[in-house]
Design a protein around this motif. Structure first.
Motif, PDB file in Angstrom:
ATOM      1  N   LYS A 276       0.844  -1.199   0.000  1.00  0.00           N
ATOM      2  CA  LYS A 276       0.000   0.000   0.000  1.00  0.00           C
ATOM      3  C   LYS A 276       0.874   1.241   0.000  1.00  0.00           C
ATOM      4  CE  LYS A 276      -4.102   1.981   2.177  1.00  0.00           C
ATOM      5  NZ  LYS A 276      -5.123   1.814   3.235  1.00  0.00           N
ATOM      6  N   GLU A 277       0.678   2.077  -1.008  1.00  0.00           N
ATOM      7  CA  GLU A 277       1.487   3.277  -1.152  1.00  0.00           C
ATOM      8  C   GLU A 277       0.750   4.509  -0.646  1.00  0.00           C
ATOM      9  OE1 GLU A 277       4.895   5.322  -1.930  1.00  0.00           O
ATOM     10  OE2 GLU A 277       4.568   3.159  -1.966  1.00  0.00           O
ATOM     11  N   ALA A 278      -0.567   4.529  -0.831  1.00  0.00           N
ATOM     12  CA  ALA A 278      -1.403   5.649  -0.380  1.00  0.00           C
ATOM     13  C   ALA A 278      -2.788   5.092  -0.085  1.00  0.00           C
ATOM     14  CB  ALA A 278      -1.472   6.731  -1.456  1.00  0.00           C
ATOM     15  N   SER A 279      -3.700   5.972   0.320  1.00  0.00           N
ATOM     16  CA  SER A 279      -5.023   5.506   0.735  1.00  0.00           C
ATOM     17  C   SER A 279      -5.763   4.761  -0.368  1.00  0.00           C
ATOM     18  CB  SER A 279      -5.873   6.694   1.205  1.00  0.00           C
ATOM     19  OG  SER A 279      -6.043   7.632   0.154  1.00  0.00           O
ATOM     20  N   ASP A 280      -5.493   5.112  -1.630  1.00  0.00           N
ATOM     21  CA  ASP A 280      -6.176   4.441  -2.736  1.00  0.00           C
ATOM     22  C   ASP A 280      -5.200   3.929  -3.798  1.00  0.00           C
ATOM     23  OD1 ASP A 280      -5.325   6.834  -3.755  1.00  0.00           O
ATOM     24  OD2 ASP A 280      -7.210   7.358  -4.738  1.00  0.00           O
ATOM     25  N   TRP A 282      -1.966   1.114  -4.654  1.00  0.00           N
ATOM     26  CA  TRP A 282      -1.202  -0.070  -4.268  1.00  0.00           C
ATOM     27  C   TRP A 282      -0.284  -0.507  -5.411  1.00  0.00           C
ATOM     28  CZ3 TRP A 282      -6.140   0.856  -2.887  1.00  0.00           C
ATOM     29  CH2 TRP A 282      -6.528   0.646  -1.553  1.00  0.00           C
ATOM     30  N   ASN A 292     -10.826   3.006  -5.112  1.00  0.00           N
ATOM     31  CA  ASN A 292     -11.610   3.679  -4.082  1.00  0.00           C
ATOM     32  C   ASN A 292     -13.074   3.332  -4.324  1.00  0.00           C
ATOM     33  OD1 ASN A 292     -12.531   5.466  -6.155  1.00  0.00           O
ATOM     34  ND2 ASN A 292     -10.687   6.719  -5.868  1.00  0.00           N
TER      35      ASN A 292
END
Length: 348
Positions: A276-280, A282, A292
């Motif tokens: 996981k790189e950010a909230s939405d 990968w 998302n």
């Protein structure tokens, strides 16, 4: 009277269905043409090929000229360099190796190397297979030595890992070559043969290849930089895990069909979110995943000296888009990405 009435309803329904199909196809055609023309208004671009796969139906269109001033428009058999989109083939093969139990995501990569490489760890934490395929290994972008395979392994001894593997994303053209080497070792076949046997032949991608014959070389696109200077084609010197595949837009349609095949366990595994790189956002097996509440996208960019492309998969909408141009400069990838986004909006 009742039978005549039902027949009339059937004919009307059939005509309506055909009309809807024609309208949808016209919408795709118009959207491709509109976005391609807008792109070519930027005079740094000379040609563009776009392939759209929607609900199993493909549309391929070509625009511009491959050679400045010649008017030679690309076609379905035009051969392009895929550049880093080759990495998605490496990811597919890695996913197959996982399912075949040839390798494990948590394996220390050094068990597959011919020497110990004590430098390929950080504070006792080794580089694992999953770190190679998600750009979290800590390897540099380019290998310290890359002129041939022997030099590559000597160069690995010079690498210093400066963060815990798996924690920091840093794009690497070194890691996928290690992956390709490991795949060769566990399958006891060249990486080129593995790609051919398990991806190209089963999907009838007859125009996709690493090595080109004389006729292929005549069809291979020559690309430009933003100064309209002809650029050299890429020469593969290592395994081909990072780049080196050549293909046509029609073959990329077949590849998009593969990537949209939800019944294929290798595809499913290769799309599994691993980092996981950010909230939405990968990384998976060399796919970048955006997900998302509104969308799910698998995508990868390819850029080489004289051409750039995007391959983007929208599994929820059953859509795939491939765009490629024979121009490469700093902003090319970003410009093409916006074209893909707008094209998707227009056809969805």
């Amino acid at each position: 009277m009742k039978i005549k009435h039902l027949t009339l309803i059937f004919i009307i329904a059939l005509c309506s269905c055909k009309s809807v199909q024609q309208i949808n196809q016209q919408n795709v055609d118009d959207a491709i043409s509109k976005n391609a023309v807008q792109l070519l208004n930027d005079k740094r671009f000379h040609s563009v090929s776009i392939a759209v796969l929607k609900d199993g139906k493909s549309t391929i269109k070509h625009f511009g000229e491959l050679t400045i001033g010649k008017g030679n428009k690309p076609n379905d058999s035009t051969l392009y360099e895929l550049a880093s989109v080759t990495k998605t083939f490496t990811g597919y093969m890695a996913a197959k190796a996982i399912l075949d139990k040839k390798i494990n995501l948590n394996d220390d990569i050094r068990i597959y190397l011919n020497e110990g490489y004590p430098n390929l760890e950080f504070e006792g934490e080794p580089i694992r297979i999953k770190h190679l395929i998600t750009h979290t290994s800590g390897f540099p972008n380019f290998p310290p030595k890359g002129e041939n395979k022997d030099a590559f392994f000597e160069g690995l001894k010079l690498i210093k890992i400066e963060s815990k593997p798996g924690e920091v994303y840093s794009y690497s053209n070194t890691a996928p070559e290690v992956t390709a080497y490991i795949l060769e070792k566990v399958y006891q076949k060249s990486y080129e043969k593995l790609v051919d046997e398990f991806i190209l032949k089963p999907n009838k991608m007859n125009q996709t290849k690493f090595s080109l014959n004389d006729n292929d070389k005549k069809r291979l696109v020559k690309g430009y930089n933003d100064q309209n200077k002809l650029m050299p084609n890429f020469t593969k010197t290592l395994w081909g895990g990072i780049a080196g595949l050549h293909s046509t837009p029609s073959d990329l349609v077949k590849y998009m069909k593969l990537q949209l095949d939800k019944s294929n366990p290798i595809v499913t595994e290769s799309h599994r979110k691993l980092h996981k790189e950010a909230s939405d956002f990968w990384e998976s097996y060399h796919w970048y995943i955006i997900e998302n509440s509104d969308k799910l996208i698998y995508r990868h960019h390819g850029g080489i000296y004289g051409m750039q492309n995007w391959l983007v998969i929208y599994p929820k909408q059953n859509i795939g888009i491939f765009i490629i141009t024979n121009t490469s400069f700093n902003e090319t990838g970003e410009i093409l990405e916006k074209v893909v986004d707008k094209l998707f909006e227009d056809i969805n």
